[in-house]
Scaffold this motif. Structure first.
Motif, PDB file in Angstrom:
ATOM      1  N   GLU A 180       0.818  -1.201   0.000  1.00 20.18           N
ATOM      2  CA  GLU A 180       0.000   0.000   0.000  1.00 20.18           C
ATOM      3  C   GLU A 180       0.857   1.258   0.000  1.00 20.18           C
ATOM      4  O   GLU A 180       0.485   2.288  -0.512  1.00 20.18           O
ATOM      5  CB  GLU A 180      -0.915  -0.004   1.226  1.00 20.18           C
ATOM      6  CG  GLU A 180      -1.882   1.151   1.241  1.00 20.18           C
ATOM      7  CD  GLU A 180      -2.819   1.085   2.432  1.00 20.18           C
ATOM      8  OE1 GLU A 180      -3.267   2.163   2.854  1.00 20.18           O
ATOM      9  OE2 GLU A 180      -3.098  -0.007   2.920  1.00 20.18           O
ATOM     10  N   HIS A 181       2.050   1.180   0.610  1.00 24.21           N
ATOM     11  CA  HIS A 181       2.931   2.340   0.680  1.00 24.21           C
ATOM     12  C   HIS A 181       4.169   2.137  -0.187  1.00 24.21           C
ATOM     13  O   HIS A 181       5.268   2.504   0.178  1.00 24.21           O
ATOM     14  CB  HIS A 181       3.339   2.602   2.128  1.00 24.21           C
ATOM     15  CG  HIS A 181       2.197   3.050   2.974  1.00 24.21           C
ATOM     16  ND1 HIS A 181       1.673   4.300   2.890  1.00 24.21           N
ATOM     17  CD2 HIS A 181       1.462   2.385   3.893  1.00 24.21           C
ATOM     18  CE1 HIS A 181       0.664   4.414   3.730  1.00 24.21           C
ATOM     19  NE2 HIS A 181       0.521   3.266   4.349  1.00 24.21           N
ATOM     20  N   GLY A 182       4.001   1.575  -1.361  1.00 23.88           N
ATOM     21  CA  GLY A 182       5.122   1.366  -2.270  1.00 23.88           C
ATOM     22  C   GLY A 182       5.440   2.628  -3.030  1.00 23.88           C
ATOM     23  O   GLY A 182       5.032   3.723  -2.677  1.00 23.88           O
ATOM     24  N   ALA A 183       6.198   2.485  -4.100  1.00 22.92           N
ATOM     25  CA  ALA A 183       6.584   3.621  -4.925  1.00 22.92           C
ATOM     26  C   ALA A 183       5.334   4.278  -5.504  1.00 22.92           C
ATOM     27  O   ALA A 183       4.421   3.611  -5.973  1.00 22.92           O
ATOM     28  CB  ALA A 183       7.494   3.147  -6.049  1.00 22.92           C
ATOM     29  N   ARG A 184       5.318   5.621  -5.447  1.00 23.71           N
ATOM     30  CA  ARG A 184       4.145   6.344  -5.934  1.00 23.71           C
ATOM     31  C   ARG A 184       4.478   7.829  -6.130  1.00 23.71           C
ATOM     32  O   ARG A 184       5.418   8.340  -5.546  1.00 23.71           O
ATOM     33  CB  ARG A 184       2.970   6.196  -4.973  1.00 23.71           C
ATOM     34  CG  ARG A 184       3.213   6.794  -3.609  1.00 23.71           C
ATOM     35  CD  ARG A 184       2.248   6.242  -2.569  1.00 23.71           C
ATOM     36  NE  ARG A 184       2.437   6.801  -1.269  1.00 23.71           N
ATOM     37  CZ  ARG A 184       3.332   6.411  -0.378  1.00 23.71           C
ATOM     38  NH1 ARG A 184       4.157   5.446  -0.677  1.00 23.71           N
ATOM     39  NH2 ARG A 184       3.422   6.968   0.796  1.00 23.71           N
ATOM     40  N   TRP A 185       3.689   8.466  -6.956  1.00 27.71           N
ATOM     41  CA  TRP A 185       3.778   9.908  -7.176  1.00 27.71           C
ATOM     42  C   TRP A 185       2.847  10.600  -6.193  1.00 27.71           C
ATOM     43  O   TRP A 185       1.769  10.095  -5.879  1.00 27.71           O
ATOM     44  CB  TRP A 185       3.361  10.266  -8.600  1.00 27.71           C
ATOM     45  CG  TRP A 185       4.413   9.950  -9.608  1.00 27.71           C
ATOM     46  CD1 TRP A 185       4.490   8.836 -10.385  1.00 27.71           C
ATOM     47  CD2 TRP A 185       5.539  10.746  -9.944  1.00 27.71           C
ATOM     48  NE1 TRP A 185       5.602   8.895 -11.184  1.00 27.71           N
ATOM     49  CE2 TRP A 185       6.261  10.062 -10.932  1.00 27.71           C
ATOM     50  CE3 TRP A 185       6.014  11.976  -9.499  1.00 27.71           C
ATOM     51  CZ2 TRP A 185       7.432  10.568 -11.482  1.00 27.71           C
ATOM     52  CZ3 TRP A 185       7.174  12.482 -10.046  1.00 27.71           C
ATOM     53  CH2 TRP A 185       7.863  11.775 -11.041  1.00 27.71           C
ATOM     54  N   VAL A 186       3.245  11.776  -5.749  1.00 24.35           N
ATOM     55  CA  VAL A 186       2.424  12.579  -4.855  1.00 24.35           C
ATOM     56  C   VAL A 186       2.324  13.985  -5.452  1.00 24.35           C
ATOM     57  O   VAL A 186       3.335  14.593  -5.800  1.00 24.35           O
ATOM     58  CB  VAL A 186       3.043  12.658  -3.441  1.00 24.35           C
ATOM     59  CG1 VAL A 186       2.223  13.568  -2.547  1.00 24.35           C
ATOM     60  CG2 VAL A 186       3.174  11.285  -2.832  1.00 24.35           C
ATOM     61  N   PHE A 187       1.087  14.476  -5.566  1.00 28.25           N
ATOM     62  CA  PHE A 187       0.836  15.825  -6.077  1.00 28.25           C
ATOM     63  C   PHE A 187       0.071  16.592  -5.017  1.00 28.25           C
ATOM     64  O   PHE A 187      -0.873  16.063  -4.425  1.00 28.25           O
ATOM     65  CB  PHE A 187       0.011  15.784  -7.369  1.00 28.25           C
ATOM     66  CG  PHE A 187       0.688  15.058  -8.479  1.00 28.25           C
ATOM     67  CD1 PHE A 187       1.568  15.722  -9.306  1.00 28.25           C
ATOM     68  CD2 PHE A 187       0.466  13.702  -8.679  1.00 28.25           C
ATOM     69  CE1 PHE A 187       2.216  15.042 -10.328  1.00 28.25           C
ATOM     70  CE2 PHE A 187       1.094  13.019  -9.701  1.00 28.25           C
ATOM     71  CZ  PHE A 187       1.978  13.695 -10.525  1.00 28.25           C
ATOM     72  N   GLY A 188       0.476  17.811  -4.762  1.00 28.67           N
ATOM     73  CA  GLY A 188      -0.214  18.590  -3.736  1.00 28.67           C
ATOM     74  C   GLY A 188       0.224  20.031  -3.772  1.00 28.67           C
ATOM     75  O   GLY A 188       0.676  20.542  -4.786  1.00 28.67           O
ATOM     76  N   GLY A 189       0.105  20.662  -2.612  1.00 28.94           N
ATOM     77  CA  GLY A 189       0.505  22.045  -2.490  1.00 28.94           C
ATOM     78  C   GLY A 189      -0.521  22.858  -1.749  1.00 28.94           C
ATOM     79  O   GLY A 189      -1.388  22.310  -1.059  1.00 28.94           O
ATOM     80  N   LEU A 190      -0.417  24.168  -1.904  1.00 28.25           N
ATOM     81  CA  LEU A 190      -1.352  25.056  -1.231  1.00 28.25           C
ATOM     82  C   LEU A 190      -1.636  26.256  -2.109  1.00 28.25           C
ATOM     83  O   LEU A 190      -0.864  26.595  -2.998  1.00 28.25           O
ATOM     84  CB  LEU A 190      -0.809  25.483   0.137  1.00 28.25           C
ATOM     85  CG  LEU A 190       0.528  26.216   0.175  1.00 28.25           C
ATOM     86  CD1 LEU A 190       0.321  27.719   0.193  1.00 28.25           C
ATOM     87  CD2 LEU A 190       1.293  25.793   1.400  1.00 28.25           C
ATOM     88  N   VAL A 191      -2.770  26.867  -1.837  1.00 30.09           N
ATOM     89  CA  VAL A 191      -3.161  28.088  -2.527  1.00 30.09           C
ATOM     90  C   VAL A 191      -3.897  28.972  -1.523  1.00 30.09           C
ATOM     91  O   VAL A 191      -4.646  28.464  -0.683  1.00 30.09           O
ATOM     92  CB  VAL A 191      -4.025  27.803  -3.780  1.00 30.09           C
ATOM     93  CG1 VAL A 191      -5.338  27.142  -3.419  1.00 30.09           C
ATOM     94  CG2 VAL A 191      -4.256  29.052  -4.588  1.00 30.09           C
ATOM     95  N   SER A 192      -3.628  30.270  -1.575  1.00 33.27           N
ATOM     96  CA  SER A 192      -4.358  31.195  -0.708  1.00 33.27           C
ATOM     97  C   SER A 192      -4.560  32.514  -1.441  1.00 33.27           C
ATOM     98  O   SER A 192      -3.759  32.915  -2.287  1.00 33.27           O
ATOM     99  CB  SER A 192      -3.614  31.417   0.617  1.00 33.27           C
ATOM    100  OG  SER A 192      -2.417  32.116   0.400  1.00 33.27           O
ATOM    101  N   PHE A 193      -5.668  33.154  -1.103  1.00 32.60           N
ATOM    102  CA  PHE A 193      -6.016  34.463  -1.662  1.00 32.60           C
ATOM    103  C   PHE A 193      -6.653  35.266  -0.541  1.00 32.60           C
ATOM    104  O   PHE A 193      -7.539  34.755   0.163  1.00 32.60           O
ATOM    105  CB  PHE A 193      -6.996  34.312  -2.832  1.00 32.60           C
ATOM    106  CG  PHE A 193      -7.464  35.632  -3.376  1.00 32.60           C
ATOM    107  CD1 PHE A 193      -6.681  36.339  -4.265  1.00 32.60           C
ATOM    108  CD2 PHE A 193      -8.680  36.159  -2.983  1.00 32.60           C
ATOM    109  CE1 PHE A 193      -7.107  37.564  -4.762  1.00 32.60           C
ATOM    110  CE2 PHE A 193      -9.116  37.381  -3.469  1.00 32.60           C
ATOM    111  CZ  PHE A 193      -8.326  38.088  -4.363  1.00 32.60           C
ATOM    112  N   TRP A 194      -6.202  36.499  -0.366  1.00 31.98           N
ATOM    113  CA  TRP A 194      -6.788  37.327   0.673  1.00 31.98           C
ATOM    114  C   TRP A 194      -6.837  38.767   0.205  1.00 31.98           C
ATOM    115  O   TRP A 194      -5.856  39.301  -0.293  1.00 31.98           O
ATOM    116  CB  TRP A 194      -5.965  37.249   1.971  1.00 31.98           C
ATOM    117  CG  TRP A 194      -6.662  37.953   3.099  1.00 31.98           C
ATOM    118  CD1 TRP A 194      -6.390  39.202   3.585  1.00 31.98           C
ATOM    119  CD2 TRP A 194      -7.770  37.465   3.841  1.00 31.98           C
ATOM    120  NE1 TRP A 194      -7.247  39.498   4.600  1.00 31.98           N
ATOM    121  CE2 TRP A 194      -8.119  38.443   4.780  1.00 31.98           C
ATOM    122  CE3 TRP A 194      -8.503  36.286   3.808  1.00 31.98           C
ATOM    123  CZ2 TRP A 194      -9.160  38.290   5.674  1.00 31.98           C
ATOM    124  CZ3 TRP A 194      -9.538  36.125   4.701  1.00 31.98           C
ATOM    125  CH2 TRP A 194      -9.855  37.116   5.621  1.00 31.98           C
TER     126      TRP A 194
END
Length: 196
Positions: free
Chosen positions: A41-55
């Protein structure tokens, strides 16, 4: 001049992304997944993410936008490589300022206790804003909370290291150069990660 600098940073970011996407092919030889006949279940894998904010502050008449996408390749349950790109824009009092940053990192998960995972990101970064170029090198501790299979809430909890005119993640009026340990609200980054 700014356009040339922007193009140069864009080319550097493209080269870093291309190198980063080729790295997993080589790294799989050094960080094998184990027996391919048993699903991990925790083998090799790609991870996509990040953050966005607007104020937008109507009283102070300022607008702030921050976009920081992240891509990483996890070789196995404990090790991975990735990069975070950052674009920040601030406008107010008739002035505007943009910041670009690129931060490659190596990630080590040192604790897995479902649904919590603690990790340490070690890396370096480059930034440019208003003609000022800066850099940093250091560690960022973090935590991930598995919300569901393949989706995590991730927190970067501070910074330990050295900065020289580095612009991202600092509060106004604080020097962006120096060495130390910093666990301040301005260093907290919260985002989502999608594992594929």
């Amino acid at each position: 001049m700014k356009l040339q600098t922007l193009r140069a940073w864009g080319r550097r970011a493209l080269v870093a992304l291309l190198l980063g996407s080729a790295t997993p092919l080589v790294a799989q030889q050094y960080f094998p997944n184990g027996d391919p006949s048993t699903p991990d279940e925790h083998g090799a894998r790609w991870v996509f993410g990040g953050l966005v904010s607007f104020w937008q502050d109507n009283k102070a008449k300022t607008t702030t936008f921050d976009f920081s996408p992240e891509v990483a390749y996890l070789f196995n349950e404990n090790w991975g490589l990735g990069v975070v790109g950052t674009y920040q824009y601030q406008k107010g009092n008739g002035e505007s300022e943009s910041l670009w940053a690129l931060r490659p990192f190596a990630r080590y998960y040192y604790m897995h206790s479902e649904p919590f995972n603690l990790y340490l990101d070690g890396g370096f970064g480059f930034s440019t804003s208003g003609g000022v170029k800066g850099w940093e090198v250091g560690l960022r501790p973090g935590a991930c909370v598995d919300l569901t299979k393949g989706l995590c809430l991730c927190l970067r909890l501070g910074f330990i290291g050295y900065r020289d005119k580095f612009g991202a993640g600092e509060e106004a009026g604080l020097s962006s150069s120096g060495f130390g340990l910093r666990f301040a609200p301005e260093e907290l980054q919260i985002g989502l990660e999608l594992e594929l």
